[in-house]
Design a protein around this motif. Structure first.
Motif, PDB file in Angstrom:
ATOM      1  N   ASP A  26       7.412  13.541   8.106  1.00  0.00           N
ATOM      2  CA  ASP A  26       6.020  13.473   8.541  1.00  0.00           C
ATOM      3  C   ASP A  26       5.668  12.011   8.773  1.00  0.00           C
ATOM      4  OD1 ASP A  26       3.355  13.644   9.057  1.00  0.00           O
ATOM      5  OD2 ASP A  26       2.800  14.692   7.213  1.00  0.00           O
ATOM      6  N   HIS A  27       5.646  11.597  10.026  1.00  0.00           N
ATOM      7  CA  HIS A  27       5.480  10.186  10.337  1.00  0.00           C
ATOM      8  C   HIS A  27       4.063   9.679  10.073  1.00  0.00           C
ATOM      9  CE1 HIS A  27       9.150  10.823  13.128  1.00  0.00           C
ATOM     10  NE2 HIS A  27       9.519  10.412  11.934  1.00  0.00           N
ATOM     11  N   ASP A  28       3.121  10.594   9.833  1.00  0.00           N
ATOM     12  CA  ASP A  28       1.782  10.153   9.444  1.00  0.00           C
ATOM     13  C   ASP A  28       1.820   9.497   8.069  1.00  0.00           C
ATOM     14  OD1 ASP A  28      -1.036   9.990  10.088  1.00  0.00           O
ATOM     15  OD2 ASP A  28      -1.347  11.403   8.442  1.00  0.00           O
ATOM     16  N   ASN A  29       2.847   9.846   7.277  1.00  0.00           N
ATOM     17  CA  ASN A  29       3.000   9.227   5.955  1.00  0.00           C
ATOM     18  C   ASN A  29       3.316   7.741   6.061  1.00  0.00           C
ATOM     19  OD1 ASN A  29       2.537  11.627   4.589  1.00  0.00           O
ATOM     20  ND2 ASN A  29       4.701  12.207   4.588  1.00  0.00           N
ATOM     21  N   LEU A  30       3.846   7.307   7.202  1.00  0.00           N
ATOM     22  CA  LEU A  30       4.144   5.887   7.382  1.00  0.00           C
ATOM     23  C   LEU A  30       2.861   5.062   7.392  1.00  0.00           C
ATOM     24  CD1 LEU A  30       6.942   6.019  10.115  1.00  0.00           C
ATOM     25  CD2 LEU A  30       7.211   5.453   7.698  1.00  0.00           C
ATOM     26  N   PHE A  31       1.799   5.618   7.996  1.00  0.00           N
ATOM     27  CA  PHE A  31       0.526   4.897   8.029  1.00  0.00           C
ATOM     28  C   PHE A  31      -0.071   4.809   6.629  1.00  0.00           C
ATOM     29  CE2 PHE A  31      -3.961   4.189   9.181  1.00  0.00           C
ATOM     30  CZ  PHE A  31      -3.795   3.141  10.071  1.00  0.00           C
ATOM     31  N   ILE A  32       0.062   5.900   5.872  1.00  0.00           N
ATOM     32  CA  ILE A  32      -0.409   5.885   4.484  1.00  0.00           C
ATOM     33  C   ILE A  32       0.399   4.869   3.678  1.00  0.00           C
ATOM     34  CG2 ILE A  32      -0.626   7.260   2.381  1.00  0.00           C
ATOM     35  CD1 ILE A  32      -1.048   9.704   4.153  1.00  0.00           C
ATOM     36  N   ALA A  33       1.715   4.831   3.928  1.00  0.00           N
ATOM     37  CA  ALA A  33       2.573   3.863   3.227  1.00  0.00           C
ATOM     38  C   ALA A  33       2.178   2.436   3.589  1.00  0.00           C
ATOM     39  CB  ALA A  33       4.036   4.121   3.579  1.00  0.00           C
ATOM     40  N   ALA A  34       1.827   2.210   4.860  1.00  0.00           N
ATOM     41  CA  ALA A  34       1.419   0.874   5.300  1.00  0.00           C
ATOM     42  C   ALA A  34       0.183   0.412   4.542  1.00  0.00           C
ATOM     43  CB  ALA A  34       1.147   0.874   6.805  1.00  0.00           C
ATOM     44  N   GLU A  35      -0.805   1.305   4.399  1.00  0.00           N
ATOM     45  CA  GLU A  35      -2.022   0.946   3.677  1.00  0.00           C
ATOM     46  C   GLU A  35      -1.739   0.752   2.190  1.00  0.00           C
ATOM     47  OE1 GLU A  35      -4.258   4.380   5.235  1.00  0.00           O
ATOM     48  OE2 GLU A  35      -5.672   2.908   6.019  1.00  0.00           O
ATOM     49  N   ALA A  36      -0.823   1.564   1.656  1.00  0.00           N
ATOM     50  CA  ALA A  36      -0.460   1.430   0.243  1.00  0.00           C
ATOM     51  C   ALA A  36       0.224   0.091  -0.024  1.00  0.00           C
ATOM     52  CB  ALA A  36       0.442   2.583  -0.177  1.00  0.00           C
ATOM     53  N   VAL A  37       1.126  -0.322   0.877  1.00  0.00           N
ATOM     54  CA  VAL A  37       1.820  -1.609   0.722  1.00  0.00           C
ATOM     55  C   VAL A  37       0.827  -2.760   0.816  1.00  0.00           C
ATOM     56  CG1 VAL A  37       3.517  -3.161   1.766  1.00  0.00           C
ATOM     57  CG2 VAL A  37       4.042  -0.736   1.524  1.00  0.00           C
ATOM     58  N   HIS A  38      -0.146  -2.639   1.727  1.00  0.00           N
ATOM     59  CA  HIS A  38      -1.192  -3.661   1.828  1.00  0.00           C
ATOM     60  C   HIS A  38      -1.951  -3.773   0.507  1.00  0.00           C
ATOM     61  CE1 HIS A  38      -4.847  -5.362   4.272  1.00  0.00           C
ATOM     62  NE2 HIS A  38      -4.450  -6.162   3.306  1.00  0.00           N
ATOM     63  N   SER A  39      -2.262  -2.622  -0.098  1.00  0.00           N
ATOM     64  CA  SER A  39      -2.957  -2.623  -1.384  1.00  0.00           C
ATOM     65  C   SER A  39      -2.106  -3.280  -2.469  1.00  0.00           C
ATOM     66  CB  SER A  39      -3.303  -1.188  -1.796  1.00  0.00           C
ATOM     67  OG  SER A  39      -4.187  -0.593  -0.864  1.00  0.00           O
ATOM     68  N   ILE A  40      -0.805  -3.027  -2.425  1.00  0.00           N
ATOM     69  CA  ILE A  40       0.103  -3.651  -3.395  1.00  0.00           C
ATOM     70  C   ILE A  40       0.090  -5.167  -3.228  1.00  0.00           C
ATOM     71  CG2 ILE A  40       2.538  -3.915  -4.035  1.00  0.00           C
ATOM     72  CD1 ILE A  40       2.887  -0.932  -3.379  1.00  0.00           C
ATOM     73  N   GLY A  41       0.066  -5.619  -1.967  1.00  0.00           N
ATOM     74  CA  GLY A  41       0.000  -7.049  -1.708  1.00  0.00           C
ATOM     75  C   GLY A  41      -1.250  -7.677  -2.300  1.00  0.00           C
ATOM     76  N   ILE A  42      -2.385  -6.979  -2.170  1.00  0.00           N
ATOM     77  CA  ILE A  42      -3.630  -7.471  -2.760  1.00  0.00           C
ATOM     78  C   ILE A  42      -3.524  -7.517  -4.286  1.00  0.00           C
ATOM     79  CG2 ILE A  42      -6.084  -7.028  -3.053  1.00  0.00           C
ATOM     80  CD1 ILE A  42      -5.481  -7.969  -0.305  1.00  0.00           C
ATOM     81  N   LEU A  43      -2.880  -6.509  -4.874  1.00  0.00           N
ATOM     82  CA  LEU A  43      -2.697  -6.494  -6.329  1.00  0.00           C
ATOM     83  C   LEU A  43      -1.845  -7.674  -6.796  1.00  0.00           C
ATOM     84  CD1 LEU A  43      -2.145  -2.677  -7.007  1.00  0.00           C
ATOM     85  CD2 LEU A  43      -4.188  -4.048  -7.468  1.00  0.00           C
TER      86      LEU A  43
END
Length: 272
Positions: A44-61
């Motif tokens: 499900d390639h829509d999960n890639l967009f969710i992963a992108a936002e999650a990685v961005h959040s990790i970067g902020i953390l």
């Protein structure tokens, strides 16, 4: 007698000797190989967009950890954080009025943490803020993005103002990291946590770009018409590609530094 070099070191040494055009070609090939791999592994390639936002959040953390542990914001760009907060706020507004989903929750979390980072830099750790290095004029990106969004925006049935806001946040996201790159260009030395943060941004942007490219391939181009007719779909794709390549060079030196066991990333001239 010298110890034999590891294969990865041999490859890194070979890459350093290559001219810029060869490096660019290899970067494109590597990106295409990564896309093929993601297409086979992620169903499900829509999960890639969710992963992108999650990685961005990790970067902020990672930034939050740096600010709390080291009590310094040296090497961080306040202007990049402000641009990030701006495009997230606009995208969050669009998400509420146009399509409320999981992305709304992820953007809300990222926006809150980004605002906290801005607060820490502006007030709590102001004495360590390198204002002289953070000298990128943000109106160079905000004004062009606003003007472009007035001209090129989605041709959907949504309210015109909402469509313009949607386009604005897409364009601004693509260039929001430029002030941070200017700070690193001015200092030439990037400490560990800042490097982790920018690398996380690079991974996030690549995953987001991969999401759109694979969605277009999966739908055989129908995804482009679903986003609206005219130039807008092409501008979305171009924005995703631009923000990926903006950080590609830094990510290369980051990986090279990690492989070499360096805790502090030293950038050669002209990298960012």
């Amino acid at each position: 007698m010298k110890a034999p070099r590891r294969p990865i070191q041999v490859v890194a040494a070979w890459l350093r000797r290559q001219p810029p055009k060869v490096k660019a070609f290899l970067a494109v090939v590597s990106g295409m190989v990564a896309l093929v791999f993601l297409r086979m592994v992620v169903h499900d390639h829509d999960n890639l967009f969710i992963a992108a936002e999650a990685v961005h959040s990790i970067g902020i953390l990672v930034l939050i950890y740096k600010l709390m542990k080291e009590k310094t914001c040296a090497g961080l760009s306040l202007k990049s954080q402000e641009l990030t907060a701006l495009f997230l706020a606009v995208r969050l507004y669009c998400s509420f009025v146009m399509e409320y989903d999981i992305h709304t929750l992820l953007d809300s979390t990222t926006l809150i943490t980004t605002l906290w980072v801005i607060y820490m830099i502006r007030f709590k750790l102001k004495s360590s803020y390198m204002a002289d290095k953070d000298n990128f004029a943000i109106y160079y990106v905000v004004i062009p993005c606003a003007a472009l969004s007035l001209i090129i925006h989605p041709a959907t049935l949504h309210n015109l103002f909402n469509r313009i806001c949607w386009a604005f946040c897409v364009y601004l996201e693509a260039v929001s990291v430029l002030p941070q790159l200017r700070v690193m260009q001015n200092t030439k030395i990037v400490e560990t946590f800042t490097a982790h943060y920018v690398f996380a941004l690079g991974i996030s942007r690549f995953l987001s770009c991969a999401h759109w490219v694979l969605q277009v391939l999966d739908t055989r181009g129908r995804m482009l018409t679903e986003m609206g007719y005219g130039v807008w779909p092409l501008m979305v794709m171009l924005s995703e590609i631009v923000q990926t390549f903006i950080l590609a060079d830094f990510c290369y030196y980051y990986v090279k530094s990690v492989i070499g066991g360096q805790l502090v990333l030293r950038l050669p001239s002209g990298v960012v």
